[in-house]
Design a protein around this motif. Structure first.
Motif, PDB file in Angstrom:
ATOM      1  N   ILE A 138     -21.993  -6.848   6.683  1.00 26.88           N
ATOM      2  CA  ILE A 138     -22.174  -8.213   7.182  1.00 26.88           C
ATOM      3  C   ILE A 138     -23.048  -9.013   6.220  1.00 26.88           C
ATOM      4  N   GLU A 139     -24.115  -8.397   5.712  1.00 27.00           N
ATOM      5  CA  GLU A 139     -24.963  -9.085   4.731  1.00 27.00           C
ATOM      6  C   GLU A 139     -24.151  -9.474   3.508  1.00 27.00           C
ATOM      7  N   ASN A 140     -23.295  -8.566   3.054  1.00 27.03           N
ATOM      8  CA  ASN A 140     -22.462  -8.857   1.893  1.00 27.03           C
ATOM      9  C   ASN A 140     -21.528 -10.026   2.159  1.00 27.03           C
ATOM     10  N   ALA A 141     -20.985 -10.088   3.380  1.00 23.89           N
ATOM     11  CA  ALA A 141     -20.076 -11.186   3.722  1.00 23.89           C
ATOM     12  C   ALA A 141     -20.795 -12.529   3.698  1.00 23.89           C
ATOM     13  N   PHE A 142     -21.999 -12.593   4.286  1.00 26.57           N
ATOM     14  CA  PHE A 142     -22.729 -13.856   4.295  1.00 26.57           C
ATOM     15  C   PHE A 142     -23.263 -14.212   2.903  1.00 26.57           C
ATOM     16  N   LYS A 143     -23.587 -13.182   2.111  1.00 24.55           N
ATOM     17  CA  LYS A 143     -24.141 -13.440   0.777  1.00 24.55           C
ATOM     18  C   LYS A 143     -23.081 -13.990  -0.169  1.00 24.55           C
ATOM     19  N   HIS A 144     -21.873 -13.416  -0.091  1.00 24.40           N
ATOM     20  CA  HIS A 144     -20.839 -13.775  -1.062  1.00 24.40           C
ATOM     21  C   HIS A 144     -19.697 -14.605  -0.454  1.00 24.40           C
ATOM     22  N   GLY A 145     -19.649 -14.736   0.879  1.00 25.82           N
ATOM     23  CA  GLY A 145     -18.500 -15.416   1.485  1.00 25.82           C
ATOM     24  C   GLY A 145     -18.795 -16.789   2.050  1.00 25.82           C
ATOM     25  N   ILE A 146     -20.050 -17.221   2.002  1.00 23.60           N
ATOM     26  CA  ILE A 146     -20.419 -18.510   2.582  1.00 23.60           C
ATOM     27  C   ILE A 146     -20.871 -19.456   1.491  1.00 23.60           C
ATOM     28  N   PRO A 159     -15.376 -25.074   1.884  1.00 23.98           N
ATOM     29  CA  PRO A 159     -14.901 -24.454   3.128  1.00 23.98           C
ATOM     30  C   PRO A 159     -14.913 -22.929   2.979  1.00 23.98           C
ATOM     31  N   SER A 160     -15.433 -22.251   3.989  1.00 25.30           N
ATOM     32  CA  SER A 160     -15.520 -20.787   3.931  1.00 25.30           C
ATOM     33  C   SER A 160     -15.515 -20.236   5.349  1.00 25.30           C
ATOM     34  N   TYR A 161     -15.251 -18.930   5.436  1.00 22.20           N
ATOM     35  CA  TYR A 161     -15.158 -18.334   6.762  1.00 22.20           C
ATOM     36  C   TYR A 161     -15.567 -16.863   6.708  1.00 22.20           C
ATOM     37  N   ILE A 162     -15.909 -16.358   7.896  1.00 21.85           N
ATOM     38  CA  ILE A 162     -16.185 -14.924   8.098  1.00 21.85           C
ATOM     39  C   ILE A 162     -15.599 -14.531   9.442  1.00 21.85           C
ATOM     40  N   LYS A 163     -14.895 -13.398   9.455  1.00 27.41           N
ATOM     41  CA  LYS A 163     -14.340 -12.853  10.695  1.00 27.41           C
ATOM     42  C   LYS A 163     -14.863 -11.425  10.874  1.00 27.41           C
ATOM     43  N   ILE A 164     -15.446 -11.165  12.034  1.00 29.51           N
ATOM     44  CA  ILE A 164     -16.039  -9.855  12.308  1.00 29.51           C
ATOM     45  C   ILE A 164     -15.490  -9.332  13.621  1.00 29.51           C
ATOM     46  N   THR A 165     -15.014  -8.077  13.587  1.00 28.22           N
ATOM     47  CA  THR A 165     -14.512  -7.428  14.798  1.00 28.22           C
ATOM     48  C   THR A 165     -15.125  -6.035  14.892  1.00 28.22           C
ATOM     49  N   LEU A 166     -15.659  -5.704  16.065  1.00 27.55           N
ATOM     50  CA  LEU A 166     -16.222  -4.370  16.297  1.00 27.55           C
ATOM     51  C   LEU A 166     -15.833  -3.920  17.705  1.00 27.55           C
ATOM     52  N   GLN A 167     -15.205  -2.773  17.792  1.00 27.69           N
ATOM     53  CA  GLN A 167     -14.828  -2.225  19.092  1.00 27.69           C
ATOM     54  C   GLN A 167     -14.836  -0.698  19.013  1.00 27.69           C
ATOM     55  N   THR A 168     -14.931  -0.073  20.174  1.00 26.67           N
ATOM     56  CA  THR A 168     -14.926   1.390  20.241  1.00 26.67           C
ATOM     57  C   THR A 168     -13.861   1.848  21.222  1.00 26.67           C
ATOM     58  N   LYS A 169     -13.309   3.010  20.934  1.00 24.78           N
ATOM     59  CA  LYS A 169     -12.354   3.651  21.822  1.00 24.78           C
ATOM     60  C   LYS A 169     -12.728   5.117  21.876  1.00 24.78           C
ATOM     61  N   GLU A 170     -13.178   5.556  23.044  1.00 24.64           N
ATOM     62  CA  GLU A 170     -13.742   6.895  23.211  1.00 24.64           C
ATOM     63  C   GLU A 170     -14.912   7.051  22.242  1.00 24.64           C
ATOM     64  N   LYS A 171     -14.820   7.969  21.261  1.00 28.59           N
ATOM     65  CA  LYS A 171     -15.929   8.149  20.325  1.00 28.59           C
ATOM     66  C   LYS A 171     -15.645   7.589  18.934  1.00 28.59           C
ATOM     67  N   THR A 172     -14.631   6.748  18.847  1.00 26.74           N
ATOM     68  CA  THR A 172     -14.255   6.188  17.552  1.00 26.74           C
ATOM     69  C   THR A 172     -14.638   4.717  17.489  1.00 26.74           C
TER      70      THR A 172
END
Length: 428
Positions: free
Chosen positions: A341-349, A354-367
């Motif tokens: 995430i730090e890398n995305a904000f450092k180099h993607g903003i 115009p710039s963007y960042i998309k972040i997705t985090l989810q879990t299924k059982e232990k994954t």
């Protein structure tokens, strides 16, 4: 002998030792009579020959059993006896295990010599091996623990040490001559012993002690100096740490937060509160091997919210996050996801483009499934981030390889317009 040393079954142990010795003497005498029957003709009658054979067998077996029992006794009680010597106990405590080991080796060699001696007892070999090794061992220890340290303390070199040991050797030879003179039987055993002992003292023990001291004790001195310097560095580091007290920082942030609320600066107060939460996380939980995934996600959200405060006035910056709330008991290594995430904000903003960042985090059982993508733009020549390489990403790759070997999948793709990361992680 272990039973005797522990004072258990003393009578039985003595009876067993005496009977074993007697049986060995008789067996050796009989075997020697048959194996060396040709010697019988050297004597006037058989009775005299048998007396000689019996005397040889008794001397040989008695000496051999004496060595065996002496070794067994020293092996059981040697360390205890050495610790009772006041000089060694108080001044040179570390030398006791070394004396114990070398004495055992000497006794073992004596047993080996005893085992290979012929029935005609070799008096010369016995005298040499009873005298030469112990004297050399004692001089070696004396040199390592007393002579050399004293000379080195006074900045004296090998020459002074060598000639000093020559003088000690002469003194030892005179003492041995006086001590062994009563045992002279007109043979060459005593002169050979004195000459051989003197040669080994000067040519073997003296340089060997110097070599051992140089490669053992000076290395230990160097290690001790390094430990001292390391201790000084730790003390300085702890002193520097103490200058910035975490409680002071938290109190200061709380004061600023209260002031921001009094002045109706809600956004400032919110930022201060999130910064305080992040500092508390880094100071307390970042040092742990594993933390709950819930706490890791809270840290990510605080970081993202602070970045949103920084970029909220720019309509051309889009930050889209879909981070599931974690109500499970999954554990994760701390600070494992934040570098992406730090890398995305450092180099993607960019505040100009115009710039963007998309972040997705989810879990299924232990994954855990973690995806992040960001725009890429060309940095200005004077931008300090332009020449920086992704050290954080390389570090997290190494941590994943070490801590989650065979339990993760990391995919990183980069095009002219976008940087994309996909991480799948099997959690505990």
């Amino acid at each position: 002998m272990p039973q005797l040393a522990k004072q258990r079954d003393v009578t039985l142990s003595i009876i067993f030792t005496v009977s074993t010795t007697a049986f060995s003497i008789i067996a050796w005498m009989v075997a020697n009579t048959y194996s060396e029957a040709y010697r019988l003709v050297q004597y006037d009658d058989l009775d005299h020959a048998y007396d000689v054979f019996f005397g040889e067998a008794f001397t040989y077996i008695f000496f051999l059993h004496l060595l065996f029992n002496l070794y067994a006794f020293f092996n059981e009680t040697g360390l205890e006896l050495l610790h009772k010597i006041p000089f060694l106990k108080h001044e040179y405590k570390n030398i006791i295990p070394e004396i114990f080991t070398t004495t055992r080796i000497w006794l073992i060699t004596l047993m080996l010599f005893g085992a290979v001696l012929s029935v005609r007892f070799d008096f010369d070999v016995l005298i040499i091996w009873l005298v030469a090794p112990p004297v050399n061992i004692l001089l070696t220890f004396y040199s390592i623990y007393f002579t050399i340290p004293k000379l080195r303390k006074n900045f004296k070199g090998f020459g002074r040490y060598f000639w000093g040991n020559v003088g000690i050797t002469i003194a030892i030879s005179l003492v041995l001559l006086l001590f062994l003179a009563p045992f002279m039987r007109g043979g060459n055993a005593i002169p050979i012993t004195l000459i051989l002992t003197s040669i080994t003292l000067i040519c073997i023990s003296t340089p060997l002690a110097w070599y051992i001291y140089k490669h053992k004790f000076e290395k230990l001195t160097e290690i001790q100096m390094l430990k001292t310097e390391l201790g000084k560095s730790d003390a300085n580091l702890n002193f520097l740490k103490s200058q910035i007290n975490p409680h002071f920082l938290f109190n200061a942030l709380n004061t600023l937060f209260g002031t921001a609320l009094q002045e109706n600066a809600e956004r400032t107060g919110e930022g201060i509160q999130k910064l305080g939460d992040m500092m508390r996380f880094m100071l307390h939980e970042n040092t742990l091997d594993k933390i709950s995934l819930t706490r890791e996600v809270e840290y990510l959200n605080n970081y993202i919210d602070l970045q949103k405060l920084r970029t909220s006035r720019s309509a051309d910056i889009k930050i889209d996050t879909h981070i599931e709330e974690q109500l499970n008991n999954l554990q994760i290594t701390p600070m494992l996801l934040i570098p992406f995430i730090e890398n995305a904000f450092k180099h993607g903003i960019s505040l100009q483009q115009p710039s963007y960042i998309k972040i997705t985090l989810q879990t299924k059982e232990k994954t855990l499934y973690f995806d992040i993508s960001n725009s890429i733009y060309i940095k200005a020549d004077n931008d300090p981030e332009k020449l920086k390489s992704g050290i954080g990403l390389e570090n997290v790759k190494q941590r994943l390889a070490l801590l989650y070997f065979g339990r993760h999948e990391l995919i990183i793709r980069e095009s002219a317009q976008e940087f994309f990361v996909h991480l799948t992680l099997e959690l505990d």
